[in-house]
Design an enzyme around this catalytic site. Structure first.
Site, PDB file in Angstrom:
ATOM      1  N   CYS A 205     -45.211  27.274  59.790  1.00 20.32           N
ATOM      2  CA  CYS A 205     -45.767  25.996  60.230  1.00 20.32           C
ATOM      3  C   CYS A 205     -46.359  25.247  59.038  1.00 20.32           C
ATOM      4  CB  CYS A 205     -46.846  26.230  61.286  1.00 20.32           C
ATOM      5  SG  CYS A 205     -47.541  24.699  61.955  1.00 20.32           S
TER       6      CYS A 205
ATOM      7  N   CYS B 223     -12.810  -6.622  55.265  1.00 22.05           N
ATOM      8  CA  CYS B 223     -14.226  -6.954  55.008  1.00 22.05           C
ATOM      9  C   CYS B 223     -14.589  -6.811  53.535  1.00 22.05           C
ATOM     10  CB  CYS B 223     -15.140  -6.085  55.866  1.00 22.05           C
ATOM     11  SG  CYS B 223     -15.169  -4.341  55.405  1.00 22.05           S
TER      12      CYS B 223
ATOM     13  N   CYS C 166     -16.147   2.763  54.921  1.00 18.75           N
ATOM     14  CA  CYS C 166     -15.264   1.942  55.762  1.00 18.75           C
ATOM     15  C   CYS C 166     -15.742   1.962  57.207  1.00 18.75           C
ATOM     16  CB  CYS C 166     -13.826   2.459  55.680  1.00 18.75           C
ATOM     17  SG  CYS C 166     -12.673   1.508  56.700  1.00 18.75           S
TER      18      CYS C 166
END
Length: 499
Positions: free
Chosen positions: A237, A441, A482
């Protein structure tokens, strides 16, 4: 909607992307409005990588029913495009609606037979009897109950923060300052005893944390008397307020060895140290547990982190705390790989934790050597109901591959991992552009020019990118950026010798 617009939507709609917009409402208004199917369940299947199975909940739905389901959607932005999702999934997965017998998911872990490999991780998702009972009823195979300690736990508010896109509730990173169980020690062990009595086929693991030798031994003995199946030792922890606890121990191989040995000498059930990722080499402390007789290893706990949102401040102050969610999965898998490839600990069984949200995530941990997986953050986001798709997806995958036993998948990917200096450096895989899918694009050109090897040209008139084979090094940055999936990998070929 005119025909042209509908055709464009059908071509561009991505079912999982659309399903991710779903709010996963508690009472599913869309399914209430649909008389012949369960759109909410189908959308959830798509969201959690089970598109192949999704049609079984919508295949018989009429167009009118699906339209009614869309109208009933209470999304804050625009309704989920249920009809288009159905048509797209049908086109992509013909004949996938039929149900069939699926493989069994049972597997042994540390000598314990588990009905499936999916466990709740020791955390806020399992802090009382009612919570765990609901999870067991839903189908979870077991629980690593929230860590029990002898110290008084006094939590802060707020204790959680999330990293997401534009503040959306579908977050990919989760930061928490929660510590251990706030229940009295006797109450927690009474809960574990009751769980095991009422759910004998489920696996109940007590997670404990001591600060001294005596505390570790007392807690371990109490756990065994409660009838649990195993004990997890929380050495990991990252936000304990007291020194000598949590990750302070997990970073110290000597302490891991001593505390594991103390517990092993005093109980007869399996003992599983839980390791911290806040260390360079996780094998060093893990081997301490191994030499002390540990039966397995859990990894990882949350990663120490900082978020700067005002909403995460506690009375105007911030602190370092644990980070989880799907963003940490590659880091968790790196540590699992290190443990699994360690020749000294090759027979030590592993429980994988970190960023598991879908069955594919779980499968990857299993293929790296884990015999079960623990889930926390995904449950906090979506609820115990995700177990349906965790099990269904893994079973469907096994059936498609002809795998009868889950154990056959454990560690199967390990032989394919090599150190960097042993990787093939004599061949190359060039990218290819699919002209029909490319929308022009130019994103690939921008990324290659500014972050790659200037191997893509772009014609502003034709809006056509072109890959220059003489400059391309096969890094695949263009493929990754892409947005339409128009760039694919070609066959691997020999590199041309430099003149």
């Amino acid at each position: 909607m005119d025909n042209k617009t509908q055709q464009i939507d059908m071509k561009t709609l991505r079912p999982k992307e659309e399903a991710s917009r779903c709010l996963m409402c508690i009472d599913a208004p869309c399914s209430k409005a649909c008389k012949t199917g369960d759109p909410a369940r189908a959308i959830r299947a798509i969201r959690f990588d089970n598109a192949k199975c999704a049609l079984r909940w919508m295949d018989k739905c009429s167009g009118e029913d699906l339209e009614a389901a869309e109208k009933a959607c209470i999304h804050y932005d625009r309704p989920i495009r249920i009809r288009e999702m159905v048509e797209t999934v049908k086109a992509q997965n013909p004949g996938s609606a039929a149900e069939s017998k699926l493989p069994d998911l049972s597997i042994d872990f540390c000598g314990i037979k588990c009905e499936n490999p999916f466990f709740l991780a020791s955390s806020a998702v399992c802090t009382n009897y009612e919570m765990v009972a609901r999870a067991f009823d839903a189908g979870w195979g077991g629980v690593f109950y929230k860590t029990i300690c002898m110290q008084e736990i006094n939590e802060v508010s707020p204790r959680f923060d999330a990293v997401s896109e534009d503040g959306r509730s579908d977050f990919f990173g989760f930061r928490n300052m929660e510590q251990l169980s706030e229940n009295p020690v006797k109450e927690d062990f009474a809960i574990l005893k009751k769980l095991k009595e009422n759910y004998p086929s489920k696996i109940v693991v007590a997670s404990i944390m001591g600060q001294t030798e005596r505390q570790w031994i007392v807690l371990a003995k109490m756990a065994e008397r409660a009838g649990v199946d195993a004990i997890e030792l929380n050495f990991s922890c990252p936000q304990m307020r007291l020194a000598g606890m949590g990750s302070d121990v997990g970073q110290n191989p000597e302490l891991v060895t001593f505390y594991t040995a103390y517990v092993k000498r005093n109980v007869s059930i399996p003992v599983i140290p839980k390791m911290t990722p806040n260390i360079t080499h996780i094998s060093e402390p893990a081997m301490g547990g191994f030499y002390a007789g540990a039966d397995g290893i859990s990894a990882i706990n949350t990663i120490k982190s900082v978020t700067m949102n005002e909403r995460s401040a506690v009375s105007g102050k911030r602190t370092v705390s644990g980070y989880s969610g799907r963003a940490v999965k590659p880091i968790a898998q790196r540590f699992i790989l290190e443990l699994a490839k360690n020749p000294i600990m090759k027979n030590l069984q592993l429980s994988g934790i970190g960023g598991i949200e879908t069955w594919r995530d779980a499968l990857e941990f299993i293929q790296l050597g884990c015999r079960n997986v623990q889930v926390c953050t995904a449950v906090m986001q979506y609820g115990y109901r995700i177990i349906d798709d965790l099990k269904l997806g893994l079973q469907t995958y096994m059936k498609e591959r002809g795998v009868e036993h889950l154990s056959d998948l454990v560690g199967e990917e390990l032989p394919y991992f090599e150190t960097p200096h042993n990787l093939d450096r004599t061949t190359i895989v060039y990218p290819m552009i699919d002209r029909e899918t490319c929308i022009g694009c130019g994103r690939c050109h921008t990324s290659c020019m500014d972050g790659g090897h200037q191997a893509i040209t772009f014609d502003p008139e034709t809006r056509q990118p072109k890959i220059l084979g003489t400059k391309c090094v096969g890094c695949h940055l263009c493929l990754l950026v892409c947005s339409t999936g128009a760039i694919h990998a070609s066959k691997r070929v020999e590199k041309k010798k430099k003149s």
